[in-house]
Design a protein around this motif. Structure first.
Motif, PDB file in Angstrom:
ATOM      1  N   ASP A  92       1.318  -2.250  -6.747  1.00 51.32           N
ATOM      2  CA  ASP A  92      -0.114  -2.097  -6.973  1.00 51.32           C
ATOM      3  C   ASP A  92      -0.812  -3.426  -7.286  1.00 51.32           C
ATOM      4  O   ASP A  92      -0.675  -3.959  -8.394  1.00 51.32           O
ATOM      5  N   ASN A 126       5.014   2.134  -4.371  1.00 47.80           N
ATOM      6  CA  ASN A 126       3.982   1.144  -4.044  1.00 47.80           C
ATOM      7  C   ASN A 126       4.149  -0.109  -4.900  1.00 47.80           C
ATOM      8  O   ASN A 126       4.885  -0.106  -5.885  1.00 47.80           O
ATOM      9  N   THR A 133      -3.214   3.266  -2.756  1.00 47.01           N
ATOM     10  CA  THR A 133      -3.219   1.912  -3.314  1.00 47.01           C
ATOM     11  C   THR A 133      -3.511   0.920  -2.196  1.00 47.01           C
ATOM     12  O   THR A 133      -2.874   0.983  -1.131  1.00 47.01           O
ATOM     13  N   PRO A 134      -4.432  -0.014  -2.385  1.00 44.42           N
ATOM     14  CA  PRO A 134      -4.725  -0.982  -1.323  1.00 44.42           C
ATOM     15  C   PRO A 134      -3.621  -2.018  -1.205  1.00 44.42           C
ATOM     16  O   PRO A 134      -2.879  -2.269  -2.166  1.00 44.42           O
ATOM     17  N   PRO A 135      -3.515  -2.656  -0.062  1.00 49.37           N
ATOM     18  CA  PRO A 135      -2.505  -3.697   0.092  1.00 49.37           C
ATOM     19  C   PRO A 135      -2.890  -5.015  -0.569  1.00 49.37           C
ATOM     20  O   PRO A 135      -2.015  -5.781  -0.977  1.00 49.37           O
ATOM     21  N   GLY A 171      -9.672  -2.266  -1.261  1.00 47.34           N
ATOM     22  CA  GLY A 171      -9.517  -0.876  -0.856  1.00 47.34           C
ATOM     23  C   GLY A 171     -10.809  -0.089  -0.880  1.00 47.34           C
ATOM     24  O   GLY A 171     -11.820  -0.523  -1.434  1.00 47.34           O
ATOM     25  N   THR A 188       0.821  -1.199   0.000  1.00 54.20           N
ATOM     26  CA  THR A 188       0.000   0.000   0.000  1.00 54.20           C
ATOM     27  C   THR A 188       0.863   1.261   0.000  1.00 54.20           C
ATOM     28  O   THR A 188       2.045   1.229   0.357  1.00 54.20           O
TER      29      THR A 188
END
Length: 294
Positions: free
Chosen positions: A102, A100, A144-146, A138, A91
């Protein structure tokens, strides 16, 4: 020959009263949990197939007029499983993508790549389905989500084909995730919530027996060729151990509102099918045990 209504009722009475002269044993199965619970597999564990040499089943079909039957020899319903994929990245803020990893991009490429498994890796004459039915990851518009998760279903008209799809699903997920510096893990869901169902494969000899009985009891115009469908059916568990056949029996009657599938909240069954189905099951068993088809 054509069977008149009077002829049908006379035959039904004959078959129903002939139960005391059966040349063998008929076992009736009252099975729970067909939809999703793989009830047949639990019945097998309880010994329901002990001493059984053949098994017959019928399933209502709202598309055919009441009393019409249809069957298909060989593979007729799909082997089915469900899966969940998780792709993990790193993230970070949207304004620094270079810092990041992604998982959204990785997931997007993975979903697109999976579409090639059915269109480019198997015989076009084979029936297979790979569907992605959800995706989530997310909830922020600037980060950006993990992790991204998606899932869906795999289906094939052969159980072996389903195993091949499972193998390639895992390989594509891991490969595409690695290309985008992520890690990807695939879980093929199983019992008790989502057990895998094998394919329904109708025995050719028993299929011919059912058709012959149907033509004699109902009339030749009431016996139709069946269709292959990609829905699952836990009757397949029985067929893995003994020869079997599942056929459809029509319930469609617009006058009484019997026009909806069994999964529709407006489902209503034309009860005129009940004596027809009972007579057909009785005749199928009686003639099988007597060693002759109609």
């Amino acid at each position: 020959m054509m069977c008149t209504q009077r002829c049908y009722w006379e035959r039904q009475s004959c078959f129903m009263s002939a139960r005391i002269s059966l040349r063998g044993t008929v076992r009736l199965l009252f099975q729970p949990a067909e939809e999703g619970g793989a009830g047949a597999s639990h019945m097998i564990k309880e010994g329901v197939l002990d001493g059984v040499e053949a098994i017959f089943a019928m399933h209502i079909d709202y598309r055919m007029p009441t009393g019409v039957i249809a069957a298909h020899a060989g593979p007729t319903q799909a082997a089915v499983c469900f899966y969940v994929v998780k792709i993990e990245g790193k993230t970070g803020k949207a304004e620094t993508p270079h810092l990041n990893v992604d998982p959204i991009v990785a997931a997007a490429f993975t979903v697109l790549s999976l579409q090639q498994l059915t269109s480019r890796e198997d015989d076009p004459l084979h029936s297979q389905v790979l569907s992605v039915t959800y995706i989530k990851g997310g909830n922020s518009v600037d980060a950006t989500p993990p992790v991204v998760e998606f899932g869906g279903t795999l289906r094939s008209l052969t159980t072996e084909g389903l195993y091949r799809l499972q193998k390639r699903l895992k390989e594509v997920v891991e490969g595409q995730a690695a290309v985008h510096r992520c890690t990807g893990v695939t879980e093929i869901l199983g019992a008790p919530s989502h057990p895998m169902y094998p394919a329904v494969v109708n025995d050719e000899r028993l299929h011919e027996h059912v058709e012959n009985v149907g033509r004699s009891l109902l009339g030749p115009d009431k016996v139709k060729p069946g269709e292959k469908i990609m829905a699952g059916e836990d009757f397949a568990f029985y067929q893995q151990l003994v020869p079997g056949v599942m056929f459809g029996i029509g319930i469609r009657n617009e006058k009484v509102g019997s026009v909806h599938s069994a999964h529709n909240p407006h489902f209503f069954v034309d009860e005129d099918v009940l004596p027809i189905g009972a007579a057909l099951h009785t005749a199928t068993a009686e003639m099988y045990l007597s060693g002759r088809s109609a």
